[in-house]
Write a protein that holds these residues in place. Structure first.
Motif, PDB file in Angstrom:
ATOM      1  N   THR A 296      -6.970  -4.819  -7.131  1.00 33.12           N
ATOM      2  CA  THR A 296      -7.949  -4.467  -6.516  1.00 33.12           C
ATOM      3  C   THR A 296      -7.795  -3.847  -4.989  1.00 33.12           C
ATOM      4  O   THR A 296      -8.573  -3.271  -4.488  1.00 33.12           O
ATOM      5  CB  THR A 296      -9.229  -5.743  -6.390  1.00 33.12           C
ATOM      6  N   HIS A 297      -6.405  -4.209  -4.800  1.00 33.20           N
ATOM      7  CA  HIS A 297      -6.182  -3.541  -3.486  1.00 33.20           C
ATOM      8  C   HIS A 297      -5.068  -2.449  -3.437  1.00 33.20           C
ATOM      9  O   HIS A 297      -4.281  -2.036  -2.562  1.00 33.20           O
ATOM     10  CB  HIS A 297      -5.511  -4.680  -2.559  1.00 33.20           C
ATOM     11  N   GLU A 298      -4.939  -1.787  -4.706  1.00 36.19           N
ATOM     12  CA  GLU A 298      -4.253  -0.611  -4.951  1.00 36.19           C
ATOM     13  C   GLU A 298      -5.075   0.383  -5.632  1.00 36.19           C
ATOM     14  O   GLU A 298      -6.029   0.199  -6.425  1.00 36.19           O
ATOM     15  CB  GLU A 298      -2.938  -1.063  -5.880  1.00 36.19           C
ATOM     16  N   ASP A 299      -4.464   1.780  -5.357  1.00 37.55           N
ATOM     17  CA  ASP A 299      -5.030   2.766  -6.008  1.00 37.55           C
ATOM     18  C   ASP A 299      -4.635   3.082  -7.451  1.00 37.55           C
ATOM     19  O   ASP A 299      -3.818   2.300  -7.758  1.00 37.55           O
ATOM     20  CB  ASP A 299      -4.846   4.152  -5.287  1.00 37.55           C
TER      21      ASP A 299
ATOM     22  N   PRO B   8       6.343  -3.827  -8.105  1.00 31.15           N
ATOM     23  CA  PRO B   8       5.093  -3.516  -8.889  1.00 31.15           C
ATOM     24  C   PRO B   8       4.025  -4.482  -9.155  1.00 31.15           C
ATOM     25  O   PRO B   8       4.602  -5.744  -8.911  1.00 31.15           O
ATOM     26  CB  PRO B   8       5.338  -2.946 -10.041  1.00 31.15           C
ATOM     27  N   ARG B   9       2.765  -4.478  -8.875  1.00 30.32           N
ATOM     28  CA  ARG B   9       1.653  -5.390  -8.814  1.00 30.32           C
ATOM     29  C   ARG B   9       2.121  -6.727  -9.814  1.00 30.32           C
ATOM     30  O   ARG B   9       1.726  -7.803  -9.448  1.00 30.32           O
ATOM     31  CB  ARG B   9       0.472  -4.905  -8.814  1.00 30.32           C
TER      32      ARG B   9
ATOM     33  N   HIS C 122      -0.195   2.387  -5.251  1.00 27.76           N
ATOM     34  CA  HIS C 122       0.007   2.600  -3.839  1.00 27.76           C
ATOM     35  C   HIS C 122      -0.915   1.474  -3.276  1.00 27.76           C
ATOM     36  O   HIS C 122      -2.152   1.538  -3.249  1.00 27.76           O
ATOM     37  CB  HIS C 122      -0.101   3.769  -3.399  1.00 27.76           C
ATOM     38  N   ARG C 123      -0.532   0.726  -2.161  1.00 28.19           N
ATOM     39  CA  ARG C 123      -1.323  -0.472  -1.734  1.00 28.19           C
ATOM     40  C   ARG C 123      -2.168   0.447  -0.596  1.00 28.19           C
ATOM     41  O   ARG C 123      -1.855   1.576  -0.014  1.00 28.19           O
ATOM     42  CB  ARG C 123      -0.447  -1.216  -0.794  1.00 28.19           C
ATOM     43  N   ILE C 124      -3.465  -0.016  -0.695  1.00 29.71           N
ATOM     44  CA  ILE C 124      -4.448   0.420   0.160  1.00 29.71           C
ATOM     45  C   ILE C 124      -4.576  -0.598   1.389  1.00 29.71           C
ATOM     46  O   ILE C 124      -4.839  -1.622   1.390  1.00 29.71           O
ATOM     47  CB  ILE C 124      -5.862   0.384  -0.477  1.00 29.71           C
ATOM     48  N   ARG C 125      -3.962   0.010   2.763  1.00 29.47           N
ATOM     49  CA  ARG C 125      -3.950  -0.593   3.853  1.00 29.47           C
ATOM     50  C   ARG C 125      -4.989  -0.286   4.688  1.00 29.47           C
ATOM     51  O   ARG C 125      -5.422   0.800   4.754  1.00 29.47           O
ATOM     52  CB  ARG C 125      -2.556  -0.336   4.460  1.00 29.47           C
TER      53      ARG C 125
END
Length: 146
Positions: free
Chosen positions: A136-139, A85-86, A143-146
């Protein structure tokens, strides 16, 4: 005068650039980055230990061992930390950066308390920056935004 509405297409899919490298290439790049960064780190540790004096066998051994340990740990962090997790992901990077910087700083011969303070400062700043980046790069579901 009418203008065309912007659309997604061409080089991008869904607003993202396509991944043109295979998983094998990413794995090799992860290993190469770890090895090259480890060699730079090991050289830096050896140079700090030497303090401008002559190069000795113990100095070279310290540099090579530091390079190997740094490269292996960096590879492990780059491979396994994204699965966390983040919050833990950011904490792993902070711990890695703090420990690496603390060892590098202490190898220069400064006082141990100053080395600990500098390492904790670097770890704290890294924790804040990495958490912000991962947040800032996850929803919303994590989940990671790629």
């Amino acid at each position: 005068m009418a203008q065309a509405a912007p659309t997604t297409g061409g080089m991008t899919r869904g607003g993202r650039t396509p991944d043109i490298f295979s998983a094998r290439t990413h794995t090799r790049a992860r290993i190469a980055i770890s090895v090259v960064t480890g060699l730079i780190y090991g050289d830096w540790v050896a140079a700090n230990r030497r303090a401008g004096g002559p190069i000795t066998g113990w100095n070279l051994l310290t540099g090579f061992v530091s390079a190997i340990v740094f490269a292996v740990v960096l590879w492990a962090v780059m491979t396994y930390a994204p699965r966390l997790p983040r919050e833990l992901h950011a904490a792993v990077w902070a711990a890695f950066a703090g420990i690496a910087f603390g060892f590098l700083y202490s190898s220069s011969g400064d006082a141990i308390l100053r080395s600990i303070g500098m390492a904790l400062t670097v770890a704290f700043v890294t924790l804040i920056l990495m958490f912000y980046r991962f947040y800032t790069h996850e929803d919303a579901a994590g989940h990671r935004i790629r």
